[in-house]
Motif scaffolding. Structure first.
Motif, PDB file in Angstrom:
ATOM      1  N   VAL A  41     -53.824  67.549  30.887  1.00  0.00           N
ATOM      2  CA  VAL A  41     -54.401  66.411  30.172  1.00  0.00           C
ATOM      3  C   VAL A  41     -55.741  66.843  29.582  1.00  0.00           C
ATOM      4  N   VAL A  42     -55.864  66.685  28.266  1.00  0.00           N
ATOM      5  CA  VAL A  42     -57.088  67.024  27.548  1.00  0.00           C
ATOM      6  C   VAL A  42     -57.833  65.723  27.261  1.00  0.00           C
ATOM      7  N   VAL A  43     -59.115  65.695  27.592  1.00  0.00           N
ATOM      8  CA  VAL A  43     -59.933  64.503  27.397  1.00  0.00           C
ATOM      9  C   VAL A  43     -60.902  64.754  26.245  1.00  0.00           C
ATOM     10  N   LEU A  44     -60.839  63.880  25.250  1.00  0.00           N
ATOM     11  CA  LEU A  44     -61.682  63.989  24.069  1.00  0.00           C
ATOM     12  C   LEU A  44     -62.749  62.903  24.113  1.00  0.00           C
ATOM     13  N   GLU A  45     -63.991  63.281  23.830  1.00  0.00           N
ATOM     14  CA  GLU A  45     -65.098  62.328  23.825  1.00  0.00           C
ATOM     15  C   GLU A  45     -66.061  62.696  22.709  1.00  0.00           C
ATOM     16  N   GLN A  46     -66.285  61.756  21.794  1.00  0.00           N
ATOM     17  CA  GLN A  46     -67.189  61.946  20.663  1.00  0.00           C
ATOM     18  C   GLN A  46     -66.885  63.254  19.915  1.00  0.00           C
ATOM     19  N   GLY A  47     -65.593  63.487  19.716  1.00  0.00           N
ATOM     20  CA  GLY A  47     -65.162  64.626  18.926  1.00  0.00           C
ATOM     21  C   GLY A  47     -65.159  65.956  19.639  1.00  0.00           C
ATOM     22  N   ARG A  48     -65.444  65.946  20.939  1.00  0.00           N
ATOM     23  CA  ARG A  48     -65.454  67.191  21.705  1.00  0.00           C
ATOM     24  C   ARG A  48     -64.489  67.082  22.884  1.00  0.00           C
ATOM     25  N   ILE A  49     -63.884  68.190  23.257  1.00  0.00           N
ATOM     26  CA  ILE A  49     -63.076  68.227  24.474  1.00  0.00           C
ATOM     27  C   ILE A  49     -64.018  68.385  25.656  1.00  0.00           C
ATOM     28  N   ILE A  50     -64.009  67.396  26.554  1.00  0.00           N
ATOM     29  CA  ILE A  50     -64.909  67.435  27.701  1.00  0.00           C
ATOM     30  C   ILE A  50     -64.205  67.843  28.987  1.00  0.00           C
ATOM     31  N   ALA A  51     -62.861  67.890  28.962  1.00  0.00           N
ATOM     32  CA  ALA A  51     -62.140  68.289  30.172  1.00  0.00           C
ATOM     33  C   ALA A  51     -60.720  68.706  29.841  1.00  0.00           C
ATOM     34  N   ASN A  52     -60.236  69.707  30.578  1.00  0.00           N
ATOM     35  CA  ASN A  52     -58.829  70.096  30.607  1.00  0.00           C
ATOM     36  C   ASN A  52     -58.384  69.977  32.059  1.00  0.00           C
ATOM     37  N   VAL A  53     -57.551  69.014  32.352  1.00  0.00           N
ATOM     38  CA  VAL A  53     -57.137  68.766  33.733  1.00  0.00           C
ATOM     39  C   VAL A  53     -55.692  69.204  33.916  1.00  0.00           C
ATOM     40  N   GLU A  54     -55.485  70.233  34.718  1.00  0.00           N
ATOM     41  CA  GLU A  54     -54.131  70.703  35.026  1.00  0.00           C
ATOM     42  C   GLU A  54     -53.468  69.724  35.984  1.00  0.00           C
ATOM     43  N   ILE A  55     -52.232  69.334  35.674  1.00  0.00           N
ATOM     44  CA  ILE A  55     -51.487  68.382  36.490  1.00  0.00           C
ATOM     45  C   ILE A  55     -50.389  69.123  37.243  1.00  0.00           C
ATOM     46  N   ASN A  56     -50.370  68.944  38.541  1.00  0.00           N
ATOM     47  CA  ASN A  56     -49.362  69.606  39.372  1.00  0.00           C
ATOM     48  C   ASN A  56     -48.802  68.590  40.353  1.00  0.00           C
ATOM     49  N   LEU A  57     -47.711  67.966  39.949  1.00  0.00           N
ATOM     50  CA  LEU A  57     -47.071  66.942  40.767  1.00  0.00           C
ATOM     51  C   LEU A  57     -45.579  67.220  40.881  1.00  0.00           C
ATOM     52  N   PRO A  58     -44.961  66.905  42.020  1.00  0.00           N
ATOM     53  CA  PRO A  58     -43.503  67.032  42.125  1.00  0.00           C
ATOM     54  C   PRO A  58     -42.821  66.001  41.246  1.00  0.00           C
ATOM     55  N   VAL A  59     -41.881  66.439  40.418  1.00  0.00           N
ATOM     56  CA  VAL A  59     -41.244  65.542  39.450  1.00  0.00           C
ATOM     57  C   VAL A  59     -40.533  64.391  40.134  1.00  0.00           C
ATOM     58  N   ASP A  60     -39.879  64.654  41.265  1.00  0.00           N
ATOM     59  CA  ASP A  60     -39.067  63.617  41.903  1.00  0.00           C
ATOM     60  C   ASP A  60     -39.903  62.572  42.647  1.00  0.00           C
ATOM     61  N   ASN A  61     -41.162  62.904  42.943  1.00  0.00           N
ATOM     62  CA  ASN A  61     -42.001  61.971  43.695  1.00  0.00           C
ATOM     63  C   ASN A  61     -43.357  61.830  43.018  1.00  0.00           C
ATOM     64  N   ILE A  62     -43.310  61.641  41.709  1.00  0.00           N
ATOM     65  CA  ILE A  62     -44.515  61.783  40.903  1.00  0.00           C
ATOM     66  C   ILE A  62     -45.575  60.727  41.219  1.00  0.00           C
ATOM     67  N   HIS A  63     -45.158  59.535  41.661  1.00  0.00           N
ATOM     68  CA  HIS A  63     -46.125  58.468  41.909  1.00  0.00           C
ATOM     69  C   HIS A  63     -46.475  58.339  43.389  1.00  0.00           C
ATOM     70  N   LEU A  64     -45.969  59.238  44.233  1.00  0.00           N
ATOM     71  CA  LEU A  64     -46.173  59.111  45.665  1.00  0.00           C
ATOM     72  C   LEU A  64     -47.378  59.928  46.119  1.00  0.00           C
ATOM     73  N   GLY A  65     -48.007  59.466  47.208  1.00  0.00           N
ATOM     74  CA  GLY A  65     -49.078  60.232  47.809  1.00  0.00           C
ATOM     75  C   GLY A  65     -50.411  60.031  47.115  1.00  0.00           C
ATOM     76  N   ASP A  66     -51.412  60.744  47.637  1.00  0.00           N
ATOM     77  CA  ASP A  66     -52.775  60.586  47.156  1.00  0.00           C
ATOM     78  C   ASP A  66     -53.075  61.428  45.927  1.00  0.00           C
TER      79      ASP A  66
END
Length: 241
Positions: A192-217
């Motif tokens: 996930v790339v976060v854009l703020e005032q025309g600049r990229i302020i963060a690149n967040v790598e996402i690592n979640l199990p596909v089958d249980n994507i909404h589970l857990g903390d």
């Protein structure tokens, strides 16, 4: 030359004296699914237009490398009302077996039986699935999706998420999806790339199990992190306090 199909370096775009994009660097690998989020006015639409080569009249600079073979899916399906569903999917295609290719793409979005229908006969979700078929029939190396599910109801969005994830895995394009929905970004993207005032302020790598994507903390932690980057407090944390 970069090995990335999508390669952006020090990209800038200005509207008069107002900078909209300020020194953006972005790379997307083949087969990688990236979500782009940001508050209104952060420059998301300007960046998308630059990547899609739709900003010829805008002043700017920087290096921008995008595959010639790309497809763009908008929030509204933008189907041609005077063509049937199959004609919309294959519009502009050249070469052999065009109808067969169109039918195969419609089958991937579970609409092969609607090939002879007119766009007005389809639901909003069905129209957006036709738009997705129109994109994938071209086997794009790069798929741009500009809030493709923003106008759909919650249940239809879930179905579209499943279809887009399946199609992306099968065809393997580089994908950039703009969304205002943080949960959607976490669910679908590898980054996930976060854009703020025309600049990229963060690149967040996402690592979640596909089958249980909404589970857990872990999902909740990603959600809180991204909302904080957007300057928004997580309402779920407020309710739990």
């Amino acid at each position: 030359m970069s090995s990335y199909p999508v390669y952006v370096r020090n990209l800038a775009r200005n509207f008069g004296d107002r900078p909209a994009i300020r020194g953006v660097d972005l790379e997307i690998a083949q087969g990688e699914f990236v979500a782009l989020i940001g508050r209104s006015g952060s420059g998301k639409s300007t960046l998308i237009r630059a990547l899609a080569d739709l900003d010829h009249d805008v002043a700017g600079s920087g290096t921008l490398v995008v595959p010639q073979n790309f497809a763009l899916v908008f929030q509204d399906a933008r189907l041609l009302p005077w063509k049937r569903v199959l004609g919309n999917v294959t519009f502009g295609l050249h070469g052999p077996n065009i109808a067969a290719r169109g039918l195969a793409a419609l089958a991937e979005v579970e609409l092969a039986e609607r090939a002879r229908a007119w766009p007005y006969e389809l639901s909003g979700g069905e129209q957006q699935r036709v738009a997705l078929a129109r994109a994938i029939v071209r086997e794009p190396a790069f798929l741009l999706a500009d809030e493709p599910f923003g106008a759909l109801d919650a249940l239809t969005r879930i179905r579209m998420h499943h279809l887009l994830r399946k199609i992306s895995a099968k065809h393997g394009p580089a994908v950039l999806m703009v969304t205002h929905d943080v949960d959607e970004a976490i669910e679908l993207a590898e980054r996930v790339v976060v854009l703020e005032q025309g600049r990229i302020i963060a690149n967040v790598e996402i690592n979640l199990p596909v089958d249980n994507i909404h589970l857990g903390d872990t999902f909740a932690a990603y959600r809180t992190q991204l909302l904080e980057l957007l300057g928004v407090e997580d309402s779920r944390k407020i309710r739990a306090a």
